[in-house]
Design an enzyme around this catalytic site. Sequence first.
Site, PDB file in Angstrom:
ATOM      1  N   GLU A  85       6.732  -5.492  -6.666  1.00 44.11           N
ATOM      2  CA  GLU A  85       5.369  -6.135  -6.628  1.00 44.11           C
ATOM      3  C   GLU A  85       5.331  -7.095  -8.002  1.00 44.11           C
ATOM      4  O   GLU A  85       5.667  -6.731  -8.844  1.00 44.11           O
ATOM      5  CB  GLU A  85       4.341  -5.076  -6.635  1.00 44.11           C
ATOM      6  CG  GLU A  85       4.330  -3.912  -5.527  1.00 44.11           C
ATOM      7  CD  GLU A  85       3.377  -3.026  -5.545  1.00 44.11           C
ATOM      8  OE1 GLU A  85       2.471  -2.828  -6.672  1.00 44.11           O
ATOM      9  OE2 GLU A  85       3.164  -2.108  -4.687  1.00 44.11           O
ATOM     10  N   HIS A 124      -1.326  -3.843  -2.589  1.00 41.70           N
ATOM     11  CA  HIS A 124      -1.558  -2.813  -3.489  1.00 41.70           C
ATOM     12  C   HIS A 124      -3.099  -2.704  -3.851  1.00 41.70           C
ATOM     13  O   HIS A 124      -3.325  -2.781  -4.961  1.00 41.70           O
ATOM     14  CB  HIS A 124      -0.632  -2.687  -4.518  1.00 41.70           C
ATOM     15  CG  HIS A 124      -0.383  -1.526  -5.277  1.00 41.70           C
ATOM     16  ND1 HIS A 124       0.681  -1.060  -6.009  1.00 41.70           N
ATOM     17  CD2 HIS A 124      -1.142  -0.193  -5.168  1.00 41.70           C
ATOM     18  CE1 HIS A 124       0.444   0.381  -6.356  1.00 41.70           C
ATOM     19  NE2 HIS A 124      -0.738   0.878  -5.989  1.00 41.70           N
TER      20      HIS A 124
END
Length: 337
Positions: free
Chosen positions: A269, A288
Amino acid sequence: MAQLSAPLTVFVTAPTLARTGTDLLEQAGCRVLYLPDGQDRSAVGRILSAEPVDAIISRTALLTAADLAACPTLRIICKHGVGVSNIDVDTATQRGIPVCVTPGANAQSVAEMAWGLIFAAARRIAWMDAELRSGRWSRAQDGLQLQGHTLGLVGFGEVGQRVARVALALGMPVVAFDPGLRAVPRGLEAVRLLPTVDAVVQAADVLSLHVPLNSATRGLMDAARIAQMRPGSILINTARGEVVDEPALIDALRSGQLFAAGLDTMAVEPLPPDSPLLALPSVVLTPHVGGSTPAALAAMARGAAQTVLAALLHGQIDPAHCVNPQVLSSFSQRALP
């Protein structure tokens, strides 16, 4: 709340903290530092080495062994949430520093995100939206009607239980595995606890993951487990990306073994622009943010501030909220000025 003559220093590893947290810290006379927006990872270590930090409220930035070693005044770390995979807990434990979490603060928001992903994946909502915006009237009619299909939950804590309640209301049978539970909570007697992860994987038409990232769960959904999933089933991950073997998941989606996946977390990420996940129309992706609604952010900020102040001002830490409770016997209150 009385202010301190010599203020405690609290470092928030993000550019901001919700007012529910900052108000409590400021009322106690704390000096609050923030990680400036856009700074590289080394800024964490620089701040910890230069400032007399008493407590850290940890967001997503890494806290390495070197970072913790750079700050001899550090007495407590509290995660703004529950996942501590970004914190070197072993080093904190060796130094006698409690690492705490704020359980339940974002559970409702994460559960609602899980359901958003389930609905979007089951009915191909994101794909149809993209088709319409591109000028195509693509009426997908192969979606999964959820009623009567089995929801499997790996992890049956605060989030999993909220997800289960919605499933039962929809008429979905629910099975779950959680090594910490011997019986289902009151009101969820319809949920069947199964003895292993594999049993849940094999029974589920929709499999939703709600586990922390640790040595036991890293790679939990590997190629062998994904191969055990029912043909045409759906995988949902709002836990941590590293729990799932992404190449194996991609292969299962490409082959048609799995109908779809909904992912709020990925192994890397931000998601790299060349990730194969982006080319799969059967995957619904979010960055997220399951626990990042204003309500959840406010609850996590308040919980983290309360935890830090109770520890530093009164020497009080709830063992149930501490991931390394073995340090609590040696944790002592710092003398106030």
